[in-house]
Design a protein around this motif. Structure first.
Motif, PDB file in Angstrom:
ATOM      1  N   PHE A 160     -54.438 -67.680 -67.590  1.00 36.82           N
ATOM      2  CA  PHE A 160     -53.848 -66.460 -68.134  1.00 36.82           C
ATOM      3  C   PHE A 160     -52.568 -66.744 -68.923  1.00 36.82           C
ATOM      4  O   PHE A 160     -52.282 -66.086 -69.925  1.00 36.82           O
ATOM      5  CB  PHE A 160     -53.551 -65.486 -66.989  1.00 36.82           C
ATOM      6  CG  PHE A 160     -52.778 -64.274 -67.404  1.00 36.82           C
ATOM      7  CD1 PHE A 160     -53.388 -63.271 -68.140  1.00 36.82           C
ATOM      8  CD2 PHE A 160     -51.432 -64.139 -67.086  1.00 36.82           C
ATOM      9  CE1 PHE A 160     -52.674 -62.149 -68.539  1.00 36.82           C
ATOM     10  CE2 PHE A 160     -50.706 -63.019 -67.482  1.00 36.82           C
ATOM     11  CZ  PHE A 160     -51.335 -62.032 -68.211  1.00 36.82           C
ATOM     12  N   GLY A 173     -51.668 -63.473 -77.827  1.00 36.22           N
ATOM     13  CA  GLY A 173     -50.797 -62.426 -77.290  1.00 36.22           C
ATOM     14  C   GLY A 173     -51.599 -61.199 -76.903  1.00 36.22           C
ATOM     15  O   GLY A 173     -52.641 -60.911 -77.490  1.00 36.22           O
ATOM     16  N   LEU A 174     -51.116 -60.476 -75.903  1.00 41.07           N
ATOM     17  CA  LEU A 174     -51.860 -59.340 -75.360  1.00 41.07           C
ATOM     18  C   LEU A 174     -51.118 -58.038 -75.586  1.00 41.07           C
ATOM     19  O   LEU A 174     -49.897 -57.976 -75.443  1.00 41.07           O
ATOM     20  CB  LEU A 174     -52.059 -59.524 -73.852  1.00 41.07           C
ATOM     21  CG  LEU A 174     -52.945 -60.699 -73.430  1.00 41.07           C
ATOM     22  CD1 LEU A 174     -52.724 -61.031 -71.967  1.00 41.07           C
ATOM     23  CD2 LEU A 174     -54.401 -60.373 -73.702  1.00 41.07           C
ATOM     24  N   ALA A 175     -51.875 -56.983 -75.923  1.00 38.33           N
ATOM     25  CA  ALA A 175     -51.311 -55.642 -75.904  1.00 38.33           C
ATOM     26  C   ALA A 175     -51.104 -55.231 -74.443  1.00 38.33           C
ATOM     27  O   ALA A 175     -51.834 -55.699 -73.559  1.00 38.33           O
ATOM     28  CB  ALA A 175     -52.257 -54.673 -76.599  1.00 38.33           C
ATOM     29  N   THR A 176     -50.118 -54.368 -74.188  1.00 39.72           N
ATOM     30  CA  THR A 176     -49.809 -54.025 -72.794  1.00 39.72           C
ATOM     31  C   THR A 176     -50.978 -53.319 -72.107  1.00 39.72           C
ATOM     32  O   THR A 176     -51.151 -53.438 -70.901  1.00 39.72           O
ATOM     33  CB  THR A 176     -48.562 -53.133 -72.719  1.00 39.72           C
ATOM     34  OG1 THR A 176     -48.744 -52.048 -73.628  1.00 39.72           O
ATOM     35  CG2 THR A 176     -47.319 -53.900 -73.096  1.00 39.72           C
ATOM     36  N   GLY A 177     -51.789 -52.605 -72.880  1.00 43.67           N
ATOM     37  CA  GLY A 177     -52.953 -51.939 -72.294  1.00 43.67           C
ATOM     38  C   GLY A 177     -54.042 -52.911 -71.878  1.00 43.67           C
ATOM     39  O   GLY A 177     -54.991 -52.531 -71.192  1.00 43.67           O
ATOM     40  N   ASP A 178     -53.902 -54.162 -72.292  1.00 42.73           N
ATOM     41  CA  ASP A 178     -54.913 -55.167 -71.981  1.00 42.73           C
ATOM     42  C   ASP A 178     -54.427 -56.175 -70.942  1.00 42.73           C
ATOM     43  O   ASP A 178     -54.938 -57.291 -70.844  1.00 42.73           O
ATOM     44  CB  ASP A 178     -55.340 -55.914 -73.250  1.00 42.73           C
ATOM     45  CG  ASP A 178     -56.115 -55.030 -74.219  1.00 42.73           C
ATOM     46  OD1 ASP A 178     -56.658 -54.005 -73.776  1.00 42.73           O
ATOM     47  OD2 ASP A 178     -56.156 -55.359 -75.410  1.00 42.73           O
ATOM     48  N   VAL A 179     -53.390 -55.801 -70.186  1.00 48.39           N
ATOM     49  CA  VAL A 179     -52.906 -56.653 -69.101  1.00 48.39           C
ATOM     50  C   VAL A 179     -52.966 -55.861 -67.799  1.00 48.39           C
ATOM     51  O   VAL A 179     -52.531 -54.712 -67.748  1.00 48.39           O
ATOM     52  CB  VAL A 179     -51.446 -57.119 -69.334  1.00 48.39           C
ATOM     53  CG1 VAL A 179     -50.970 -57.989 -68.171  1.00 48.39           C
ATOM     54  CG2 VAL A 179     -51.315 -57.873 -70.642  1.00 48.39           C
ATOM     55  N   CYS A 267     -58.792 -57.747 -72.550  1.00 45.96           N
ATOM     56  CA  CYS A 267     -58.799 -57.471 -73.992  1.00 45.96           C
ATOM     57  C   CYS A 267     -60.168 -57.724 -74.610  1.00 45.96           C
ATOM     58  O   CYS A 267     -61.078 -58.196 -73.961  1.00 45.96           O
ATOM     59  CB  CYS A 267     -57.752 -58.350 -74.691  1.00 45.96           C
ATOM     60  SG  CYS A 267     -58.023 -60.110 -74.458  1.00 45.96           S
ATOM     61  N   LYS A 268     -60.272 -57.411 -75.883  1.00 47.93           N
ATOM     62  CA  LYS A 268     -61.449 -57.768 -76.661  1.00 47.93           C
ATOM     63  C   LYS A 268     -61.451 -59.282 -76.865  1.00 47.93           C
ATOM     64  O   LYS A 268     -60.393 -59.916 -76.798  1.00 47.93           O
ATOM     65  CB  LYS A 268     -61.377 -57.109 -78.047  1.00 47.93           C
ATOM     66  CG  LYS A 268     -61.929 -55.717 -78.086  1.00 47.93           C
ATOM     67  CD  LYS A 268     -61.944 -55.196 -79.511  1.00 47.93           C
ATOM     68  CE  LYS A 268     -60.537 -54.796 -79.935  1.00 47.93           C
ATOM     69  NZ  LYS A 268     -60.473 -53.832 -81.002  1.00 47.93           N
ATOM     70  N   LEU A 270     -61.011 -62.801 -78.526  1.00 49.26           N
ATOM     71  CA  LEU A 270     -60.088 -63.236 -79.579  1.00 49.26           C
ATOM     72  C   LEU A 270     -60.869 -63.512 -80.860  1.00 49.26           C
ATOM     73  O   LEU A 270     -62.057 -63.814 -80.831  1.00 49.26           O
ATOM     74  CB  LEU A 270     -59.385 -64.528 -79.160  1.00 49.26           C
ATOM     75  CG  LEU A 270     -58.500 -64.476 -77.917  1.00 49.26           C
ATOM     76  CD1 LEU A 270     -57.913 -65.858 -77.666  1.00 49.26           C
ATOM     77  CD2 LEU A 270     -57.397 -63.445 -78.086  1.00 49.26           C
ATOM     78  N   ARG A 286     -59.013 -65.821 -73.144  1.00 48.07           N
ATOM     79  CA  ARG A 286     -59.151 -64.380 -72.861  1.00 48.07           C
ATOM     80  C   ARG A 286     -60.614 -63.997 -72.671  1.00 48.07           C
ATOM     81  O   ARG A 286     -61.057 -62.954 -73.178  1.00 48.07           O
ATOM     82  CB  ARG A 286     -58.528 -63.525 -73.989  1.00 48.07           C
ATOM     83  CG  ARG A 286     -57.108 -63.918 -74.396  1.00 48.07           C
ATOM     84  CD  ARG A 286     -56.142 -63.767 -73.270  1.00 48.07           C
ATOM     85  NE  ARG A 286     -54.751 -63.987 -73.669  1.00 48.07           N
ATOM     86  CZ  ARG A 286     -53.814 -64.432 -72.823  1.00 48.07           C
ATOM     87  NH1 ARG A 286     -54.113 -64.704 -71.566  1.00 48.07           N
ATOM     88  NH2 ARG A 286     -52.575 -64.571 -73.221  1.00 48.07           N
TER      89      ARG A 286
END
Lengths: 397, 86
Positions: A160, A173-179, A267-268, A270, A286
């Protein structure tokens, strides 16, 4: 500074890393597997649920030594207590076995060593070596000493954290909705039914769920995942699990044997997981299932594909980005469709309220528990078309 | 042990008695500014932007913010998070 030379360097000896090392070494190239910790597989950072139907593909033989429990079915509990049963062959990625992860990880690393890979413990990467626009290994520390590891191919299996990829300039990098922030106890002295892996959904775990995966002997992994955008105060993830357990007569008398924290990506896929001299596998790429948070199977499958591609690249003397597209294409053909479908489903489910969960679990409970996951989704789409409207075409793909 | 290489003034405070070294903060950090050394030391690099993501993703609440600037903006967390991948 100590200098080491190898053909293929694998950073991280989790399942994805060991699998990559096994398939690289077996195909006849010098392979080095490095692990920052002093013991492979420990401390465990996992709920330990895993499917059954991937082992042949990765040439792993089932070994009772790393199986803690073989449940019959998954149960999904709604906030109102109603429950849907899903037979284990149909429950998707997480619940075919409950593992002893520490032993499982060691077994996979042993397979890599038997195939000819070298293993170095307490060896961590701190940056990548760049040469002529390609990644040429890593700089790091080994047993407290600075080390330079030169390699034609670096496989980032660092989980991770995904730091190797980011040092190499790949966007992970991850969007906060994807963590999803996670916390788990292994609780003993509970009333646990070893026949079931349980999933509890509701507003106590916004954007995630509570799991209870049996380990035998009235012991279970009891954990929670909460979407990061839903968290407001430091330590909220643990506090939410503590409060959930306190409301459960079967579990509140339980005593912890260990506790672990962590995070998973939801997340989706990469857009890019390979560049000149480097490939990403498993959680570092990811590849976690966005719906369940499970990552072991996809790590093993992508690890195998990366290991094979790495060996082929070294033998051909072509470690360019264009050659490594072979890996990119292979994992996408194998995993991408399901990852996208599950991402779409997760985006919907993360927004449901308790009332909607009650209705959906009710619908699921009316379907034959041996029905395929597709027929489960179709049943949901019939009664609650709004939930699958955005990805209904994927159900038929 | 905490190595703070942020420069002037301590802006994050890791409670080492609580930290599990699980790596949740490392993976969530949008600028790759946190580094775990082995299983005992956590280092924050100067590239830290004080976004606060590490504070909230930490499952056990081991990371606190201590600067006046951070404290002034501490709530609500959700409103000041950057989207790393919009």
């Amino acid at each position: 500074m100590k200098t080491v030379d190898t053909d293929v360097l694998v950073v991280g000896a989790g399942p994805g890393g060991s699998m990559a090392a096994k398939f690289a070494a077996r195909n006849g190239v010098r392979t080095l597997l490095i692990e920052k910790r002093q013991e492979i597989g420990s401390p465990v950072r996992c709920a330990e649920g895993i499917a059954r139907d991937w082992m042949e593909e990765c040439e792993v033989e089932k070994d009772p030594a790393w199986i803690a429990c073989v449940p019959e079915a998954a149960r999904i509990f709604a906030p109102d207590g109603s429950c849907a049963l899903v037979h284990i062959d149909r429950a998707g990625n997480e619940v075919g076995f409950v593992l002893e992860r520490a032993l499982f990880d060691k077994a996979l690393a042993r397979h890599a060593a038997q195939a000819g890979a070298e293993i170095m413990l307490k060896t961590s990467a701190r940056d990548v070596i760049r040469s002529n626009g390609a990644v040429g290994g890593v700089l790091g520390q080994s047993m407290g000493e600075a080390i330079e590891i030169r390699a034609q191919i670096t496989i980032a299996a660092d989980g991770f954290e995904s730091q190797v990829a980011r040092w190499a300039g790949l966007e992970t990098g991850l969007a906060t909705g994807d963590v999803v922030s996670t916390f788990q106890y292994r609780l003993c002295n509970i009333d646990s039914d070893a026949r079931y892996c349980d999933f509890h959904v509701g507003s106590f775990a916004p954007g995630g769920y509570v799991w209870v995966f049996p380990k035998g002997h009235n012991t279970a992994n009891v954990g929670i995942g909460v979407q990061m955008t839903q968290l407001r105060t430091p330590g909220e993830t643990k506090a939410r699990l503590d409060s959930w357990i306190a409301g459960q007569p079967a579990y509140r008398k339980g005593q912890p044997l260990d506790l672990i924290g962590g995070a998973v990506s939801t997340c989706k896929p990469l857009s890019k997981t390979a560049a000149a001299g480097i490939m990403l596998v498993g959680d570092a790429a990811r590849l976690i299932n966005p719906l369940t948070g499970g990552g072991i199977v996809n790590a093993c499958i992508s690890g195998k594909l990366a290991g094979e591609t790495a060996a082929a690249a070294v033998k051909r003397g072509d470690c360019s980005e264009s050659f490594l597209q072979k890996y990119e294409k292979a994992w996408r053909a194998r995993l991408e469709k399901e990852l996208i479908r599950n991402y779409m489903a997760k985006e919907k489910i993360a927004k449901l309220d308790d009332e909607a969960f009650n209705r959906i679990v009710q619908t699921l409970s009316e379907v034959n528990p041996r029905a395929s996951s597709l027929s489960l989704l179709l049943a949901v789409s019939k009664k609650h078309p709004e939930l699958v409207a955005d990805f209904v075409e994927l159900l038929w793909a | 042990m905490i190595w703070n290489t942020l420069g002037d003034g301590v802006r994050v405070n890791v409670k080492n008695q609580i930290c599990l070294h699980c790596g949740a903060c490392v993976g969530a950090c949008p600028t790759n500014s946190i580094f775990l050394h082995g299983t005992s030391t956590i280092e924050f690099l100067p590239s830290c932007t004080e976004c606060g993501l590490c504070v909230v993703v930490c499952p056990v609440g081991a990371i606190l913010e201590t600067s006046e600037q951070a404290a002034a903006s501490i709530l609500p967390f959700g409103q000041r998070f950057p989207e790393a991948r919009p």
